[in-house]
Design a protein around this motif. Sequence first.
Motif, mmCIF file in Angstrom:
data_model
loop_
_atom_site.group_PDB
_atom_site.id
_atom_site.type_symbol
_atom_site.label_atom_id
_atom_site.label_comp_id
_atom_site.label_asym_id
_atom_site.label_seq_id
_atom_site.Cartn_x
_atom_site.Cartn_y
_atom_site.Cartn_z
ATOM 1 N N ARG A 170 7.455 -16.216 10.536
ATOM 2 C CA ARG A 170 7.014 -15.168 11.451
ATOM 3 C C ARG A 170 5.839 -14.375 10.876
ATOM 4 N NH1 ARG A 170 10.215 -14.744 15.720
ATOM 5 N NH2 ARG A 170 12.436 -15.317 15.637
ATOM 6 N N LEU A 171 5.907 -14.073 9.578
ATOM 7 C CA LEU A 171 4.862 -13.259 8.957
ATOM 8 C C LEU A 171 3.539 -13.994 8.812
ATOM 9 C CD1 LEU A 171 6.963 -11.477 6.180
ATOM 10 C CD2 LEU A 171 6.070 -10.456 8.284
ATOM 11 N N THR A 172 3.578 -15.323 8.854
ATOM 12 C CA THR A 172 2.347 -16.107 8.701
ATOM 13 C C THR A 172 1.786 -16.561 10.054
ATOM 14 O OG1 THR A 172 3.734 -18.076 8.306
ATOM 15 C CG2 THR A 172 2.882 -16.915 6.374
ATOM 16 N N ARG A 173 2.344 -16.072 11.139
ATOM 17 C CA ARG A 173 1.796 -16.356 12.462
ATOM 18 C C ARG A 173 0.686 -15.355 12.792
ATOM 19 N NH1 ARG A 173 7.021 -17.360 16.458
ATOM 20 N NH2 ARG A 173 7.975 -19.073 15.283
ATOM 21 N N PRO A 174 -0.217 -15.706 13.693
ATOM 22 C CA PRO A 174 -1.295 -14.782 14.045
ATOM 23 C C PRO A 174 -0.807 -13.533 14.775
ATOM 24 C CG PRO A 174 -1.365 -16.755 15.426
ATOM 25 C CD PRO A 174 -0.384 -17.025 14.331
ATOM 26 N N GLU A 175 0.253 -13.648 15.584
ATOM 27 C CA GLU A 175 0.747 -12.481 16.312
ATOM 28 C C GLU A 175 1.616 -11.604 15.411
ATOM 29 O OE1 GLU A 175 3.131 -15.923 18.194
ATOM 30 O OE2 GLU A 175 1.526 -15.674 16.723
ATOM 31 N N ARG A 176 1.602 -10.310 15.695
ATOM 32 C CA ARG A 176 2.387 -9.367 14.904
ATOM 33 C C ARG A 176 3.880 -9.627 15.080
ATOM 34 N NH1 ARG A 176 0.942 -3.521 16.539
ATOM 35 N NH2 ARG A 176 2.267 -3.080 14.731
ATOM 36 N N LEU A 177 4.649 -9.149 14.110
ATOM 37 C CA LEU A 177 6.099 -9.337 14.151
ATOM 38 C C LEU A 177 6.687 -8.722 15.413
ATOM 39 C CD1 LEU A 177 8.270 -10.590 12.328
ATOM 40 C CD2 LEU A 177 8.608 -8.338 11.301
ATOM 41 N N SER A 178 6.181 -7.564 15.815
ATOM 42 C CA SER A 178 6.721 -6.875 16.996
ATOM 43 C C SER A 178 6.378 -7.586 18.298
ATOM 44 C CB SER A 178 6.195 -5.438 17.046
ATOM 45 O OG SER A 178 4.785 -5.432 17.085
ATOM 46 N N GLN A 179 5.449 -8.535 18.246
ATOM 47 C CA GLN A 179 5.084 -9.299 19.442
ATOM 48 C C GLN A 179 5.885 -10.591 19.563
ATOM 49 O OE1 GLN A 179 0.879 -9.609 18.505
ATOM 50 N NE2 GLN A 179 0.369 -8.013 19.990
ATOM 51 N N GLN A 180 6.742 -10.854 18.585
ATOM 52 C CA GLN A 180 7.553 -12.069 18.586
ATOM 53 C C GLN A 180 8.973 -11.757 19.056
ATOM 54 O OE1 GLN A 180 7.169 -14.300 14.848
ATOM 55 N NE2 GLN A 180 5.266 -13.206 14.425
#
Length: 248
Positions: free
Chosen positions: A31-41
């Motif tokens: 999750r932390l290495t995705r382009p979207e922020r954690l709160s958007q997941q």
Amino acid sequence: MRRRLLTETWLVLGVSLGSSAIYALLRIVDRLTRPERLSQQTAAMNTSVTPDRPWLDVAYQLVGIGLALVPVLLALHLLRRDDPDEPHTMGFDLRRPGQDLWRGAALAAVVGIPGLGLYLVAKAAGLNTTVAAANLVGAAWFTVPLLVLAAAQNAVLEETIMVGYLFRRWREAGWGTWRVIVTSALVRGTYHLYQGFGGFVGNVVMGLLFGWLYTRTKRVMPLVVAHTVLDVVAFVGYSLVKPHVSWL
């Protein structure tokens, strides 16, 4: 003796919540290495396996709930080799139903309200995902019963393993009370990391409180009741409210 006991606990964790903790660590890295922020997941729980075939989906859900309880039976089996009175020794029984129910309900209220606040704050700060607590497709009759069963399964698995079993074995291995409480709470928090850091912190605090209470009462049943109530409110509440609001 000490080494055997510790090895046993790591093996029990390895086939249950310990493996969940490892997967959760990988999940948070993902999750932390995705382009979207954690709160958007979104962290989805209680999802349908075969939404186009409800009868098969029910079978999948029931089998999943049943198999998740096998480690509980394993832990109780191992404890009963040394103490034939188990699970009564850890207070996992119906000997005090009234007391266990009111204590569990009170504990659920104490934990649940601040826990919801922590979730909202962590999400607003970008430290937590949106937790979708119930994703069984459709409004069939079996949705609510399955969610209640899933809540009870989570409670029995987590409290009997993380508290009843581990507290007994780690104390027998010579660990001090607070070392046991803190270690158990950290493991509990770790297998909730898939939700984000709010889920981690909230469950560590819950683990510390539950662990401390268990050392005082020697009964795991109020913890099971409290955990069941918390998850039923989260799962069933989400499933009933989600269609009517846009912010969940």
